[in-house]
Scaffold this active site. Structure first.
Site, PDB file in Angstrom:
ATOM      1  CE1 TYR A 150       2.928  15.095  -2.341  1.00 37.11           C
ATOM      2  CE2 TYR A 150       5.283  15.454  -2.351  1.00 37.11           C
ATOM      3  CZ  TYR A 150       4.172  14.787  -2.823  1.00 37.11           C
ATOM      4  OH  TYR A 150       4.322  13.817  -3.771  1.00 37.11           O
ATOM      5  CE  LYS A 157       6.692   9.607  -4.249  1.00 34.78           C
ATOM      6  NZ  LYS A 157       6.585   8.286  -4.898  1.00 34.78           N
TER       7      LYS A 157
HETATM    8  N1  LIG Z   1      -0.456  11.777  -9.468  1.00 33.94           N
HETATM    9  C1  LIG Z   1       0.498  12.663  -9.355  1.00 33.94           C
HETATM   10  O1  LIG Z   1       0.269  13.885  -9.363  1.00 33.94           O
HETATM   11  C2  LIG Z   1       1.921  12.218  -9.240  1.00 33.94           C
HETATM   12  C3  LIG Z   1       2.932  13.154  -9.507  1.00 33.94           C
HETATM   13  C4  LIG Z   1       4.268  12.749  -9.389  1.00 33.94           C
HETATM   14  C5  LIG Z   1       4.568  11.472  -8.999  1.00 33.94           C
HETATM   15  N2  LIG Z   1       3.577  10.591  -8.724  1.00 33.94           N
HETATM   16  C6  LIG Z   1       3.968   9.260  -8.288  1.00 33.94           C
HETATM   17  O2  LIG Z   1       3.546   8.317  -9.253  1.00 33.94           O
HETATM   18  C7  LIG Z   1       3.316   7.069  -8.619  1.00 33.94           C
HETATM   19  C8  LIG Z   1       1.926   6.565  -8.980  1.00 33.94           C
HETATM   20  O3  LIG Z   1       1.001   7.549  -8.597  1.00 33.94           O
HETATM   21  P1  LIG Z   1      -0.505   7.587  -9.128  1.00 33.94           P
HETATM   22  O4  LIG Z   1      -0.863   9.011  -9.229  1.00 33.94           O
HETATM   23  O5  LIG Z   1      -0.677   6.686 -10.291  1.00 33.94           O
HETATM   24  O6  LIG Z   1      -1.228   6.996  -7.822  1.00 33.94           O
HETATM   25  P2  LIG Z   1      -2.573   6.177  -7.583  1.00 33.94           P
HETATM   26  O7  LIG Z   1      -3.514   6.323  -8.735  1.00 33.94           O
HETATM   27  O8  LIG Z   1      -3.032   6.573  -6.229  1.00 33.94           O
HETATM   28  O9  LIG Z   1      -2.059   4.677  -7.544  1.00 33.94           O
HETATM   29  C9  LIG Z   1      -1.227   4.256  -6.502  1.00 33.94           C
HETATM   30  C10 LIG Z   1      -0.968   2.783  -6.669  1.00 33.94           C
HETATM   31  O10 LIG Z   1      -0.123   2.354  -5.582  1.00 33.94           O
HETATM   32  C11 LIG Z   1      -0.725   1.254  -4.930  1.00 33.94           C
HETATM   33  N3  LIG Z   1      -0.343   1.231  -3.522  1.00 33.94           N
HETATM   34  C12 LIG Z   1      -0.554   2.172  -2.579  1.00 33.94           C
HETATM   35  N4  LIG Z   1      -0.062   1.764  -1.397  1.00 33.94           N
HETATM   36  C13 LIG Z   1       0.480   0.537  -1.610  1.00 33.94           C
HETATM   37  C14 LIG Z   1       1.157  -0.384  -0.771  1.00 33.94           C
HETATM   38  N5  LIG Z   1       1.348  -0.138   0.512  1.00 33.94           N
HETATM   39  N6  LIG Z   1       1.586  -1.550  -1.320  1.00 33.94           N
HETATM   40  C15 LIG Z   1       1.379  -1.821  -2.644  1.00 33.94           C
HETATM   41  N7  LIG Z   1       0.745  -0.972  -3.469  1.00 33.94           N
HETATM   42  C16 LIG Z   1       0.289   0.190  -2.954  1.00 33.94           C
HETATM   43  C17 LIG Z   1      -2.197   1.445  -5.156  1.00 33.94           C
HETATM   44  O11 LIG Z   1      -2.873   0.205  -5.040  1.00 33.94           O
HETATM   45  P3  LIG Z   1      -3.994  -0.068  -3.901  1.00 33.94           P
HETATM   46  O12 LIG Z   1      -5.158   0.792  -4.213  1.00 33.94           O
HETATM   47  O13 LIG Z   1      -4.259  -1.500  -4.038  1.00 33.94           O
HETATM   48  O14 LIG Z   1      -3.379   0.320  -2.595  1.00 33.94           O
HETATM   49  C18 LIG Z   1      -2.227   1.965  -6.592  1.00 33.94           C
HETATM   50  O15 LIG Z   1      -2.132   0.899  -7.506  1.00 33.94           O
HETATM   51  C19 LIG Z   1       3.529   7.317  -7.131  1.00 33.94           C
HETATM   52  O16 LIG Z   1       4.840   6.957  -6.784  1.00 33.94           O
HETATM   53  C20 LIG Z   1       3.335   8.808  -7.002  1.00 33.94           C
HETATM   54  O17 LIG Z   1       3.986   9.344  -5.879  1.00 33.94           O
HETATM   55  C21 LIG Z   1       2.250  10.926  -8.851  1.00 33.94           C
END
Ligand SMILES: NC(=O)c1ccc[n+]([C@@H]2O[C@H](COP(=O)([O-])OP(=O)(O)OC[C@H]3O[C@@H](n4cnc5c(N)ncnc54)[C@H](OP(=O)(O)O)[C@@H]3O)[C@@H](O)[C@H]2O)c1
Length: 249
Positions: A150, A157
């Site tokens: 990571y 982050k």
């Molecule tokens: N899931 C976890 O375990 C977790 C834990 C802690 C924090 N987070 C944080 O929560 C947030 C959302 O995560 P998630 O788990 O919901 O992720 P996710 O399901 O993978 O969704 C990510 C989103 O970001 C968009 N994205 C990615 N690259 C992009 C870019 N260059 N420009 C514009 N949009 C972009 C994607 O759209 P496209 O498909 O169109 O690219 C998608 O809508 C992130 O900041 C992540 O780091 C997640």
């Protein structure tokens, strides 16, 4: 009452989509941003329109400053205002330290850290026209502790959390409140890119003191608190939503 507008980057699925829908339920018109998942973005828009709110869908890679500027230009042209910006979009290369290449670093830092600075600049210009606004970013535990593979994402982050503190101070005079929410593992599509997904999920299920994993709605609830007036005196903070797992050694 003037119609308020919220931008959520990366709202084609996952935590971003759920946040967009919750904000629509609270009465905001929504800007849905995505990079590749047009279908997901359009589905989010449909759900928002079904709630009686407007949805503007903008494809923009937030790792590219020119695309960011065009996105905000469009928001200004269509809505002429912005009240809330949720910096949620994230991507990143998951590799051990010795396998990280410059392109992996740049890709991850551009989307996860640089985007916050340049989106916040543009958001602030729109927000100050109407007397202020709120910015919340989404971070993860890798910013403050070791997670396997990571490195690039964790460092990006950490930069996002540091930038949250700087923005909170310098944007305060424009009545813009800036904070972040950090989460433990949430079972979204993002985890499909983790080489150790199964292990990570099993550990989170088994060890989280709260007795269950963090769910999307847990993250959204914390974001909504930071967007509410009840948290107006919280500035530059990152609230951890992890059921207590980061308290363990
Ligand atoms: N899931 C976890 O375990 C977790 C834990 C802690 C924090 N987070 C944080 O929560 C947030 C959302 O995560 P998630 O788990 O919901 O992720 P996710 O399901 O993978 O969704 C990510 C989103 O970001 C968009 N994205 C990615 N690259 C992009 C870019 N260059 N420009 C514009 N949009 C972009 C994607 O759209 P496209 O498909 O169109 O690219 C998608 O809508 C992130 O900041 C992540 O780091 C997640």
């Amino acid at each position: 009452m003037t119609q308020k507008v919220a931008l959520i980057t990366g709202s084609s699925r996952g935590i971003g989509k759920a946040t967009a829908i919750r904000l629509a339920k609270e009465g905001y018109d929504i800007v849905i941003n995505y990079a590749r998942s047009k279908k997901g973005a359009l589905e989010t828009a449909q759900e928002i329109e079904a709630l009686g709110r407007q949805a503007l869908v903008i494809k923009a890679n937030v790792g590219d400053v020119e695309k960011i500027k065009k996105m905000f230009q469009e928001i200004n042209e269509v809505y002429g205002r912005l009240d809330i910006f949720v910096n949620n979009a994230a991507s990143g290369v998951q590799r051990p330290v010795m396998e990280l290449e410059e392109s992996h670093w740049d890709w991850t830092m551009n989307i996860n850290s640089k985007a916050l600075l340049f989106c916040a600049q543009e958001a602030a210009k729109l927000m100050e026209k109407n007397g202020g606004g709120k910015i919340v970013s989404i971070s993860s535990l890798g910013a403050i502790r070791y997670l396997e593979n990571y490195t690039a994402v964790g460092v990006s982050k950490a930069a996002l959390e540091a930038l949250t503190r700087y923005l909170a101070v310098e944007l305060a005079e424009k009545s813009i409140i800036v904070n972040a929410v950090s989460g433990g593992a949430v079972d979204t599509e993002a985890l499909k890119h983790f080489p150790n997904r199964d292990e990570l999920l099993a550990e989170a299920k088994e060890k989280t003191p709260a007795g269950k994993m963090v769910e999307i709605e847990d993250m959204v609830n914390a974001v909504m608190f930071l967007l509410s007036d009840e948290s107006n005196m919280i500035r530059g903070q990152t609230i951890i939503v992890d059921g207590g797992i980061s308290l363990l050694v």
